[in-house]
Design an enzyme around this catalytic site. Structure first.
Site, short mmCIF file in Angstrom:
data_model
loop_
_atom_site.label_atom_id
_atom_site.label_comp_id
_atom_site.label_asym_id
_atom_site.label_seq_id
_atom_site.Cartn_x
_atom_site.Cartn_y
_atom_site.Cartn_z
N ALA A 7 0.83 -1.21 0.00
CA ALA A 7 0.00 0.00 0.00
C ALA A 7 0.86 1.26 0.00
O ALA A 7 0.50 2.27 0.58
CB ALA A 7 -0.91 -0.01 1.23
N ARG A 13 -2.70 8.89 -10.70
CA ARG A 13 -3.85 9.08 -11.58
C ARG A 13 -5.17 9.32 -10.84
O ARG A 13 -6.20 9.58 -11.45
CB ARG A 13 -3.99 7.87 -12.51
N GLY A 135 1.21 -8.15 -16.08
CA GLY A 135 2.26 -9.14 -16.25
C GLY A 135 1.65 -10.42 -16.83
O GLY A 135 0.58 -10.85 -16.40
N LYS A 350 -34.54 15.25 18.05
CA LYS A 350 -33.15 15.05 18.48
C LYS A 350 -33.10 14.66 19.94
O LYS A 350 -33.78 15.29 20.75
CB LYS A 350 -32.34 16.33 18.27
N ALA A 379 -48.88 21.20 14.94
CA ALA A 379 -48.01 21.77 13.91
C ALA A 379 -47.28 22.99 14.44
O ALA A 379 -47.86 23.80 15.17
CB ALA A 379 -48.84 22.16 12.69
C1 UD1 Z 1 1.97 -5.44 -10.86
C2 UD1 Z 1 2.68 -6.74 -11.31
C3 UD1 Z 1 2.01 -7.27 -12.59
C4 UD1 Z 1 0.52 -7.48 -12.34
C5 UD1 Z 1 -0.11 -6.19 -11.83
C6 UD1 Z 1 -1.53 -6.43 -11.43
C7 UD1 Z 1 5.01 -6.55 -10.63
C8 UD1 Z 1 6.39 -6.20 -11.06
N1 UD1 Z 1 4.05 -6.46 -11.55
O1 UD1 Z 1 2.20 -4.49 -11.88
O2 UD1 Z 1 2.61 -8.49 -12.97
O3 UD1 Z 1 -0.10 -7.89 -13.54
O4 UD1 Z 1 0.58 -5.69 -10.69
O5 UD1 Z 1 -2.14 -5.18 -11.13
O6 UD1 Z 1 4.79 -6.90 -9.48
N2 UD1 Z 1 3.53 -0.95 -4.71
C9 UD1 Z 1 4.22 -0.61 -3.59
N3 UD1 Z 1 5.53 -0.25 -3.69
C10 UD1 Z 1 6.17 -0.21 -4.89
C11 UD1 Z 1 5.45 -0.57 -6.04
C12 UD1 Z 1 4.13 -0.95 -5.92
O7 UD1 Z 1 3.67 -0.61 -2.47
O8 UD1 Z 1 7.35 0.12 -4.90
C13 UD1 Z 1 2.12 -1.35 -4.58
C14 UD1 Z 1 1.19 -0.39 -5.31
O9 UD1 Z 1 0.76 0.63 -4.45
C15 UD1 Z 1 0.07 -1.28 -5.74
C16 UD1 Z 1 0.75 -2.62 -5.96
O10 UD1 Z 1 1.95 -2.58 -5.23
O11 UD1 Z 1 -0.89 -1.46 -4.74
C17 UD1 Z 1 1.02 -2.90 -7.42
O12 UD1 Z 1 1.81 -1.87 -7.92
P1 UD1 Z 1 1.64 -1.37 -9.40
O13 UD1 Z 1 2.63 -0.31 -9.66
O14 UD1 Z 1 0.21 -1.08 -9.65
O15 UD1 Z 1 2.07 -2.68 -10.19
P2 UD1 Z 1 2.02 -2.90 -11.74
O16 UD1 Z 1 3.18 -2.26 -12.33
O17 UD1 Z 1 0.68 -2.53 -12.23
#
Ligand code: UD1
Ligand code: CA
Length: 457
Positions: A7, A13, A135, A350, A379
């Site tokens: 998290a 975005r 992925g 209340k 009323a």
């Molecule tokens: C990741 C997966 C991808 C998968 C996708 C599903 C990897 C390298 N890739 O990609 O295979 O299909 O999720 O949605 O794992 N987060 C952190 N710290 C970080 C990076 C991410 O806490 O340094 C958390 C983000 O807040 C998020 C989650 O990890 O909740 C996924 O990160 P995100 O950047 O969305 O991963 P993707 O690149 O979309």
């Protein structure tokens, strides 16, 4: 098992100052949904990896059973899990969840956990018509149906790999000791310059650890939130699911697409809910209750057979059996209505108890009052409960009749069976069984003439 929830991401975005995982879905932060799901699996360790807005996230979802690991810089999902390692128990496997994927069903996670067991590497995968951005799950054999060999990220994938429709949802389960070793060998020489958690799959294969997969019951269980558009979509999916559950339990919804539940709504038998109602916190509707259109009800109970007309607004209130409320009634905190109480249009109540069969049908304010049974509040009646500094109570005993447009200046008591004449400003207790009124004497001027408009000169 250990559960790690990622998290730390910013959620650029979302275009918001609020950390992404704190945006509400059904009235609760996204992360709170994930934590609630995690708890259903009874983890021995539950760790949330925080980064962006770490303090706010900790404050918002902190609980005794949740530990936090700080990922100061977001260097990738592998790096994120690495930050949680000091808090994990190596003797049990680790399940990784995302704080921005709120709707995964516990049953789906249990399937993954069962597949992976203590020794295997488990991945929750799903087939997508449009896998862009995810992925891809690479399997042995030309037709990509053998065992899993690796996960390749969209940006690192060849054209052939991009054609693969089975994707990594991001949710994985792995033996913790192995994971610790694999994570320590990760490199970031890839298209995004990140430490990919997904690269641990190849390490597992190289170490002879079996890689298995499980699938969710429905695709929406694995959808994440990266934008307000996706948040709104998941909100609708979630609300549709909640409405479905109510229908299956026998509740009549005039339109299952037009109900919003932001908390927990429980219903007895033969409850009917008209369109556009919002339920917040804990709400219970007893057998045969009817909720009219456009009601907003928070932390309240509605008794059996009670009928709420449209446009009512309740907060921390309780309506007795067979009550008739609204339209346009406002019940504020501390309102407790007995059986068959009628509260009509533009009546605000209340911190008051109103006993059985009493009525306030039009345009009244009943605040800090104790009202007996079979009382009629006319009323325009107002309890003047506030002197500008302190609040005072009004007591209205059984069988009282309050004439219209009366003001009861608290503290004051209207004794049993008393009648107040219309327009009374009551400043002293009204005795039982008598008519009390405060009113200027009516008079008529005999010789009076209405002025007439003078002609212009
Ligand atoms: C990741 C997966 C991808 C998968 C996708 C599903 C990897 C390298 N890739 O990609 O295979 O299909 O999720 O949605 O794992 N987060 C952190 N710290 C970080 C990076 C991410 O806490 O340094 C958390 C983000 O807040 C998020 C989650 O990890 O909740 C996924 O990160 P995100 O950047 O969305 O991963 P993707 O690149 O979309
Ligand atoms: Ca993502």
């Amino acid at each position: 098992m250990n559960i790690v929830i990622l998290a730390a991401g910013m959620g650029k975005r979302m275009n918001s100052a609020l950390p992404k995982v704190l945006h509400p879905l059904a009235g609760r932060p996204l992360l709170a949904h994930v934590i609630a799901t995690a708890r259903q699996l009874s983890p021995t360790r539950l760790v949330v990896v925080v980064g962006h807005g770490a303090e706010r996230v900790r404050e918002a979802v902190g609980a005794d059973d949740v530990a936090f690991a700080l990922q100061a810089e977001q260097l990738g999902t592998g790096h994120a899990v690495t930050q949680a390692l000091p808090l994990l128990d190596d003797s049990r496997p680790t399940l990784v969840l995302y704080g921005d994927v709120p709707l995964t069903e516990p049953a789906t996670l249990r399937r993954l956990v069962a597949e992976a067991g203590a020794e295997r590497f488990g991945i929750l995968t799903v087939e997508m018509d449009d896998p862009t951005g995810y992925g891809r799950i690479v399997r042995e054999g030309g037709d990509n149906t053998g065992s899993i060999t690796r996960i390749v990220e969209q940006k690192d994938a060849s054209a052939a790999q991009r054609a693969i429709r089975e994707i990594n949802t991001g949710i994985i389960m792995a033996p913790t000791g192995h994971l610790r070793r694999w994570l320590s060998t990760l490199r970031n020489d890839n298209a995004q310059g990140e430490y990919y958690l997904t690269d641990t799959v190849e390490r597992a294969v190289a170490d002879g650890v079996e890689v298995v997969s499980a699938q969710p019951g429905a695709l929406w269980e694995t959808l994440g939130v990266n934008s307000k558009v996706q948040l709104a979509e998941l909100e609708r999916i979630h609300q549709r699911n909640l409405a479905q559950r109510l229908l299956e339990a026998g509740v009549t919804l005039m339109d299952p697409a037009r109900i919003d539940i932001r908390g927990e709504l429980t219903c007895g038998r033969d409850v009917t809910i008209d369109v556009n109602c919002v339920f917040e916190g804990r709400v219970h509707l007893e057998d045969g209750a009817h909720v009219g259109a456009n009601c907003v009800i928070r932390n309240s109970t509605v008794g059996a057979g009670a009928h709420l007309q449209p446009f009512c607004h309740f907060e921390d209130a309780s309506v007795g059996a067979h009550g008739r409320i609204g339209p346009y009634a406002r019940l504020r905190p501390g309102t407790v209505l007995g059986e068959d109480v009628h509260i009509g249009n533009f009546v605000e109540v209340k911190n008051s108890q109103i006993a059985a069969h009493s009525k306030a049908n039009h345009l009244a304010y009943v605040g800090d009052a104790t009202v007996g049974s079979r009382v009629n509040i006319g009323a325009g009646t107002i309890t003047c409960n506030y002197d500008g500094a302190n609040k005072h109570r009004t007591v209205i005993e059984d069988d009282v009749f309050i004439g219209s447009d009366s003001q009861l200046v608290a503290p004051v008591t209207v004794r049993r069976g008393a009648t107040l004449g219309a327009g009374t400003t009551l400043t002293k207790d009204a005795p039982a069984g008598k008519l009390t009124l405060s009113r200027a004497k009516q008079m008529t001027l005999d010789g009076w003439q209405r002025p007439v408009k003078q002609a212009k000169k």
